[in-house]
Structure formats: structure tokens, C-alpha cells
Design an enzyme around this catalytic site. Structure first.
Site, mmCIF file in Angstrom:
data_model
loop_
_atom_site.group_PDB
_atom_site.id
_atom_site.type_symbol
_atom_site.label_atom_id
_atom_site.label_comp_id
_atom_site.label_asym_id
_atom_site.label_seq_id
_atom_site.Cartn_x
_atom_site.Cartn_y
_atom_site.Cartn_z
ATOM 1 N N GLU A 35 -52.965 39.900 100.755
ATOM 2 C CA GLU A 35 -53.875 41.080 100.562
ATOM 3 C C GLU A 35 -55.173 40.780 101.078
ATOM 4 O O GLU A 35 -55.483 39.459 100.550
ATOM 5 C CB GLU A 35 -53.648 41.506 99.002
ATOM 6 C CG GLU A 35 -54.552 42.454 98.757
ATOM 7 C CD GLU A 35 -54.345 43.064 97.311
ATOM 8 O OE1 GLU A 35 -53.678 42.645 96.650
ATOM 9 O OE2 GLU A 35 -55.320 44.058 96.985
ATOM 10 N N ARG A 262 -44.370 29.889 92.475
ATOM 11 C CA ARG A 262 -45.792 29.644 92.839
ATOM 12 C C ARG A 262 -46.298 28.425 92.931
ATOM 13 O O ARG A 262 -45.724 27.645 92.141
ATOM 14 C CB ARG A 262 -46.884 30.346 91.975
ATOM 15 C CG ARG A 262 -47.167 31.833 92.344
ATOM 16 C CD ARG A 262 -47.982 32.373 91.083
ATOM 17 N NE ARG A 262 -48.251 33.616 91.721
ATOM 18 C CZ ARG A 262 -49.030 34.351 92.384
ATOM 19 N NH1 ARG A 262 -50.113 33.517 92.733
ATOM 20 N NH2 ARG A 262 -49.154 35.232 93.049
ATOM 21 N N LYS A 272 -56.897 34.599 92.855
ATOM 22 C CA LYS A 272 -58.186 35.138 93.766
ATOM 23 C C LYS A 272 -59.461 35.883 92.923
ATOM 24 O O LYS A 272 -60.622 35.707 93.283
ATOM 25 C CB LYS A 272 -57.750 36.180 94.854
ATOM 26 C CG LYS A 272 -56.997 35.700 96.335
ATOM 27 C CD LYS A 272 -57.124 36.489 97.385
ATOM 28 C CE LYS A 272 -55.346 36.921 97.244
ATOM 29 N NZ LYS A 272 -54.604 37.522 98.083
HETATM 30 P P1 ATP Z 1 -53.533 35.509 93.732
HETATM 31 O O1 ATP Z 1 -52.690 35.746 92.501
HETATM 32 O O2 ATP Z 1 -53.977 34.292 94.197
HETATM 33 O O3 ATP Z 1 -54.574 36.689 94.029
HETATM 34 P P2 ATP Z 1 -51.668 36.962 95.473
HETATM 35 O O4 ATP Z 1 -50.215 36.752 95.256
HETATM 36 O O5 ATP Z 1 -52.193 38.378 94.956
HETATM 37 O O6 ATP Z 1 -52.429 35.668 95.033
HETATM 38 P P3 ATP Z 1 -51.491 37.723 98.112
HETATM 39 O O7 ATP Z 1 -52.500 38.051 99.196
HETATM 40 O O8 ATP Z 1 -50.686 38.974 97.781
HETATM 41 O O9 ATP Z 1 -51.976 37.010 97.054
HETATM 42 O O10 ATP Z 1 -50.243 36.714 98.599
HETATM 43 C C1 ATP Z 1 -49.769 36.648 100.007
HETATM 44 C C2 ATP Z 1 -48.592 35.913 99.964
HETATM 45 O O11 ATP Z 1 -48.717 34.527 99.445
HETATM 46 C C3 ATP Z 1 -47.611 36.516 98.973
HETATM 47 O O12 ATP Z 1 -46.279 36.380 99.491
HETATM 48 C C4 ATP Z 1 -47.576 35.447 97.951
HETATM 49 O O13 ATP Z 1 -46.565 35.807 96.997
HETATM 50 C C5 ATP Z 1 -48.001 34.276 98.535
HETATM 51 N N1 ATP Z 1 -48.799 33.615 97.296
HETATM 52 C C6 ATP Z 1 -49.927 33.900 96.691
HETATM 53 N N2 ATP Z 1 -50.298 32.720 95.777
HETATM 54 C C7 ATP Z 1 -49.358 31.793 95.981
HETATM 55 C C8 ATP Z 1 -49.159 30.663 95.333
HETATM 56 N N3 ATP Z 1 -49.852 30.086 94.259
HETATM 57 N N4 ATP Z 1 -47.816 29.914 95.873
HETATM 58 C C9 ATP Z 1 -47.242 30.337 96.576
HETATM 59 N N5 ATP Z 1 -47.020 31.408 97.239
HETATM 60 C C10 ATP Z 1 -48.266 32.175 96.871
HETATM 61 MG MG MG Z 2 -50.791 40.047 95.831
#
Ligand code: ATP
Ligand code: MG
Length: 559
Positions: A35, A262, A272
Site C-alpha cells: 500500500e 510477519r 508504517k
Molecule cells: P504495516 O503494518 O507495516 O503498515 P502493511 O501490511 O500495512 O504493513 P503493506 O504495504 O500492506 O503494509 O504490505 C505489503 C506486503 O508486505 C503485504 O503482503 C504484507 O503482508 C507484507 N508485509 C508487511 N509487513 C510485513 C512484515 N513485517 N513482515 C513480512 N511481510 C510484511
Molecule cells: Mg496493509
């Protein structure tokens, strides 16, 4: 199970099984779906290395899909930064796509669902809907709008789309089952009204699809074979499947969602939202502050793409939540830079040494290899003269036998240069040593081949010639948080654990060969650690970031 199967991770095993059960290999397709609401962090790197790694392993395409359904938080700046980071990590995506490309298709499908009696417009308040949702152990209750006539739903949905209804007043819900054991299946929201400008679609839309509705359908449109996400989406899998089932054409491939844990890293936060807080509140200087766990922060700190890929592979993937020790990340960068970084001399905490029997005004340029242990690094000439700096910690008037550095009456070797002996020192009114007087053994020059050059002395010190040294700013970083799990405390905000000493700025002296170093060049400062040229460097001012010290001072501190 044969040896090869055993070494596969659980996702590879799932893929292998699917191939065995008839999925054609050329149908394999993966995606990385960020995102664009922030910069990528080391957790994302796990997902990137996993998805692109599968792409490389199976020679399958990997899409970069921006999951841009929330216009309130998304920006082009983030899109650009994400693309830069993935490329820098060394991966190539097949197609660059956006969920917003599918807004029209998603809308058309939603209209179909309404026509089939599988979706309805609800105009209750969010509080009312929350109460009707039930609990994990109690069924929910139906909305009074659940049986709204199809025509009325179509009409209201059109009004939502046309901006005729107020934000928050109406939503479109899937009509599934308010008694379902999985709460995500209790008539989830598919669309909400948001009268916000979108960074790609502008003001074309004022209804935006929710994550679940968007994600599964986007995977289906792109024909992603394996949609890999993190564990918190496991309970969404029923809904993911249900949504795809509604539009599924049996000649096509049905994407499969699978989950892994994660990546969490000790001594930092990864969400984020929290990283954004650190940026917005000025706790760090930006998303690329070298203390941030972002890819851009790590890059600026001096991390290499290979070290991050190696870290991701070594830490592996897991089915259960866990925390990876940040020491592993530090090990990976040390391991890489140990093999790749040229070794040079810098003095961070200088004290003056005068070599009293070295002729005044004389200077020599001594050949010094960039790496004494490996071929191919080349060498440079290091200037030597009568007055040099060494580290304050490398001198003591008196010390026990284990102190292999400079002490009165004893000898050490100056790296790439001569053996010197400390004869006396000057001190200020506080008893601090301000100047050390030494003599040198003229015949002992390193590499000269003389008997004296081969003489073994216990200690070797790094140094710089005062006349030739360049002043440089060195930014020495420590962990940003003092607690292993800063966001793991129920009663305390993660910001209460900010390390007040996470940045120390030092005026250092470096050897003149570094004058022309470029931004992001990485070096070992001998006996000190690894350092990298910061982007704030200008013609008149060299600035280095300390990537990692050679030895881990943190574990020592704790003991
Ligand atoms: P955050 O909680 O840090 O904002 P998010 O999951 O909202 O992270 P996205 O941009 O939606 O962030 O994530 C893009 C991809 O990266 C998704 O497939 C998500 O599952 C993966 N991802 C995000 N954070 C992690 C993490 N800490 N470990 C492994 N994969 C991750
Ligand atoms: Mg997300």
C-alpha cells in the site's frame, strides 16, 4: 520425503503439491502488493525476497501491485520510493499494476452482486452495525436493510457512486451470513463513500472498495496463482475465497491465499503508522534516517542489498509469530562488508603524537593496501609525517600486560608505517593527556623488507598524519529504542522507549584518500567499524554514517 523436499519451506511445499496435482508450471504467478502509504521496511523485505525469490526459483513472473484503495493516506512519493527500494534490492517485477486500475471492473461486479441479491446498501450508523456484528461466540443479527429490494439497492449504490450521498451515510455490504462462525463473513462492507482526491484516479470516484473485496479480485484479474500474505489475513481467507467464487470463470485459475508470519525485529517498531509518527514528530530526520528500519534508512546507513537479502533468507519464513534478533541483521552486514569494503584509516577521538626523531618538514607517502588479506582491492598512498593523530583510548601512561596498545616505554606498530615507542606525554590541568612524544625506528617501515620491518610487536594502531588529514563529521548511531519490544507494552507508548543517545556526532579526522569518496561509498575504518558516506556530504564537508562497529558494544553493555 526426499532431501530436496525437506529443505523446501512450507510455501514451496504447497506450490510443489499444486504442481504435482496438475497446476501447469507456466501458470505460476506471484505478486508483491504494497500500500503506497509509507516507505518499505525490513519486514516488507521479507515479503519481497519471498515473492521475488519464488519468481526466480520457478521462473515465474512477479507483479508489483500497488494496493491503492485508501486515497486519504496514499501518495505518489511513496509509489516512487517503493519502486526504487525494490529495484535497489535487486528484483525486477513483471508488471507494474494498481488496484485502482480495477475500480471500474470492481464496480461492475458489485452491481452484478446486487442484481443477484448478494449485496445490499446499508444506511445504519457504524455503531449500529457494530452491535449487530455479534461476537466470536455469538451470532450477529441481520440489518433491517438486509432485504432491501434489489432495485432500491441499485439506485442507492448509483447515488453513492455519483456523490449524491454524504460520506459515512451509506455502505455497500455483501450479503453472506450474520451467523457465520467467521466474523469476517458477517455481511462485510464492500464499499464506503470517501469524497477524497486519489493520487491516480483523481476525483473520478467517491466510493472506494474495501481491502478484502479489492485484494482477492485483483489477484483473480491478474491470475496470481499464490497470493502470499501475513498471518493476520488468515481469518480473511474464507472471505477472499467467497469473493472470488462470485465472479469465478471455471476456465480460469483460482488464486490461493496462503499466510506466513510477519517479520518482527527486536529493538524497533515496524508498523508504517508508527514509523510515520517518528517522522512527523521529528524524532528522526525522515523516512531515510539511518536509524529507521526502512529500506531507505538501511541503505543510507550503509547496508548493501546483498546483506538484506541474506538476512531475509537466513531468518527464513515461519508459520508462527516470532521476533528476529537485530543482531542477525548486523551480522549480515558485517559479513558482507568484511568481504567487500576497502579498509582505510580514520581517527574518531584524536590525541596528538609527535615523533621527535622524525625530521621536521619531511613527508612520505606509504603504500597501503585496501585489504591485506584479499587480492584485488588495490592500494593507495598514505601520507606520513612528524605529527600524527591516534585514538585517545590507544594510549595509557601505564597499563597491565594485556594492554597491547601504546604505553610509556613500550612499542607499537603504526599500521602501514613504522614502529614507535612512547617516551613521554604532556597533560592539561585536569590530568588529561594532550600530546604524546614518541621516537620511531627508522628501519622498521612496513613492507621495506628490512629485519626491523619484520620485528614483531604486540599492537598495531591506526593513525592519520595531522598535516594531511581531512576533517569529517561522523554520525555514530545506536539503536533507536532501548527496549527489545518497544510496542509490546500494553500500558506504555512505544515512544517512551526512545533511546536519547541514538545519535552522536563526532568531529573526526580521516586519511586524504577519502576526499573524493562518493555518497553511499562504504569503508572499513580500521579497528573501528564500517562507515558509509552520507548524502548530506558536500564539497566542503565530508559526512560518514557508522553502519556497524566491528565489535558489538551493545552485548557488552548489557552484561
Ligand atoms: P504495516 O503494518 O507495516 O503498515 P502493511 O501490511 O500495512 O504493513 P503493506 O504495504 O500492506 O503494509 O504490505 C505489503 C506486503 O508486505 C503485504 O503482503 C504484507 O503482508 C507484507 N508485509 C508487511 N509487513 C510485513 C512484515 N513485517 N513482515 C513480512 N511481510 C510484511
Ligand atoms: Mg496493509
Amino acid at each position: 520425503m526426499n532431501e530436496e523436499k525437506k529443505s523446501l519451506n512450507f510455501l514451496e511445499q504447497i506450490i510443489e503439491e499444486d504442481l504435482t496435482n496438475g497446476l501447469p508450471k507456466e501458470k505460476l504467478r506471484f505478486r508483491f502488493p504494497p500500500e503506497p502509504n509509507g516507505y518499505l521496511h525490513i519486514g516488507h523485505a521479507a515479503s519481497i525476497c519471498l515473492n521475488f525469490g519464488l519468481g526466480l526459483k520457478y521462473n515465474a513472473p512477479v507483479n508489483l501491485r500497488f494496493d491503492d484503495t485508501n486515497p486519504a493516506k496514499e501518495e505518489q512519493e511513496y509509489v516512487d520510493a517503493i519502486k526504487h527500494d525494490i529495484s535497489w534490492l535487486g528484483f525486477k517485477w513483471d508488471k507494474e499494476l494498481y488496484s485502482s486500475n480495477y475500480f471500474q471492473q470492481l464496480y461492475d461486479w458489485a452491481v452484478e452482486l446486487i442484481k443477484e441479491g448478494k449485496a445490499y446498501v446499508d444506511n445504519q450508523t457504524s455503531e449500529e452495525m457494530a452491535i449487530q456484528k455479534g461476537t466470536p461466540t455469538e451470532a450477529g443479527t441481520n440489518s433491517p436493510n438486509r432485504n432491501r429490494p434489489i432495485e432500491e439497492n441499485l439506485d442507492l449504490f448509483l447515488q453513492m457512486k455519483n456523490g449524491e450521498l454524504a460520506e459515512g451515510s451509506h455502505v455497500l455490504r455483501a450479503k453472506i451470513d450474520m451467523g457465520h462462525v467467521n466474523m469476517h463473513m458477517r455481511d462485510p462492507i464492500m464499499y464506503r463513500i470517501l469524497k477524497k482526491y486519489h493520487h491516480r484516479t483523481g476525483n473520478d470516484w467517491c466510493i472506494y472498495p474495501m481491502y478484502d473485496w479489492t485484494h482477492g479480485e485483483s489477484d483473480y484479474i491478474e491470475q496470481i496463482s499464490h497470493s502470499i500474505c501475513t498471518l493476520e489475513f488468515k481469518s480473511h481467507r474464507d472471505l477472499y475465497d467467497w469473493y472470488i467464487e462470485q465472479v469465478y470463470d471455471p476456465t480460469k485459475l483460482k488464486p490461493k491465499q496462503r499466510e506466513f508470519a510477519r517479520r518482527n525485529l527486536s529493538y524497533t517498531v515496524m508498523s508504517k503508522r508508527k514509523l510515520l509518527q517518528l517522522v512527523e514528530e521529528g524524532i528522526v530526520t525522515g523516512w531515510d534516517d539511518p536509524r529507521m528500519p526502512t529500506i531507505s534508512g538501511l541503505r543510507r546507513r550503509g547496508y548493501t542489498p546483498a546483506s538484506i537479502r541474506n538476512f531475509s533468507d537466513t531468518a527464513g519464513i515461519s508459520k508462527r509469530d516470532n521476533v528476529t534478533d537485530v543482531a542477525l541483521l548486523e551480522f549480515c552486514i558485517k559479513d558482507d562488508l568484511n568481504k567487500t569494503a576497502p579498509r582505510v584509516m580514520a581517527v574518531l577521538n584524536p590525541v596528538k603524537v609527535v615523533i621527535t626523531n622524525y625530521p621536521e618538514g619531511k613527508e612520505e607517502f606509504l603504500e597501503a593496501s585496501y585489504n591485506d588479506y584479499e587480492e584485488g582491492f588495490g592500494s593507495r598512498a598514505v601520507p606520513f609525517s612528524r605529527e600524527i593523530y591516534i585514538e585517545k583510548e590507544d594510549f595509557r601512561e601505564e597499563a597491565n600486560k594485556k594492554f597491547f596498545r601504546l604505553k610509556l616505554g613500550k612499542e607499537v606498530r603504526l599500521k602501514n608505517a613504522y614502529i614507535i615507542k612512547a617516551e613521554s606525554c604532556l597533560k592539561d590541568e585536569n590530568g588529561e593527556v594532550t600530546e604524546i612524544h614518541c621516537t620511531y625506528d627508522e628501519d622498521s617501515r612496513s613492507g621495506s623488507g628490512s629485519e626491523a620491518s619484520k620485528r614483531k610487536v604486540k599492537g598495531t594502531l591506526h593513525w592519520v598524519s595531522i598535516k594531511h588529514a581531512i576533517k569529517a563529521e561522523v554520525r555514530v548511531y545506536d539503536r533507536l529504542f532501548t527496549d527489545e519490544a518497544p510496542d509490546g507494552h500494553k500500558d506504555k507508548d512505544f515512544k517512551e522507549f526512545i533511546n536519547p543517545n541514538s545519535l552522536q556526532v563526532i568531529d573526526a579526522f580521516v586519511e586524504p584518500s577519502l576526499q573524493n569518496a562518493n555518497i553511499l561509498d562504504r569503508f572499513q575504518f580500521q579497528r573501528l567499524g564500517y562507515f558509509c558516506v552520507d548524502k548530506d556530504t558536500s564539497k566542503n564537508k565530508l559526512i560518514f554514517n557508522r553502519t556497524v562497529p566491528l565489535r558489538d558494544s551493545w552485548t557488552k553493555k548489557e552484561k
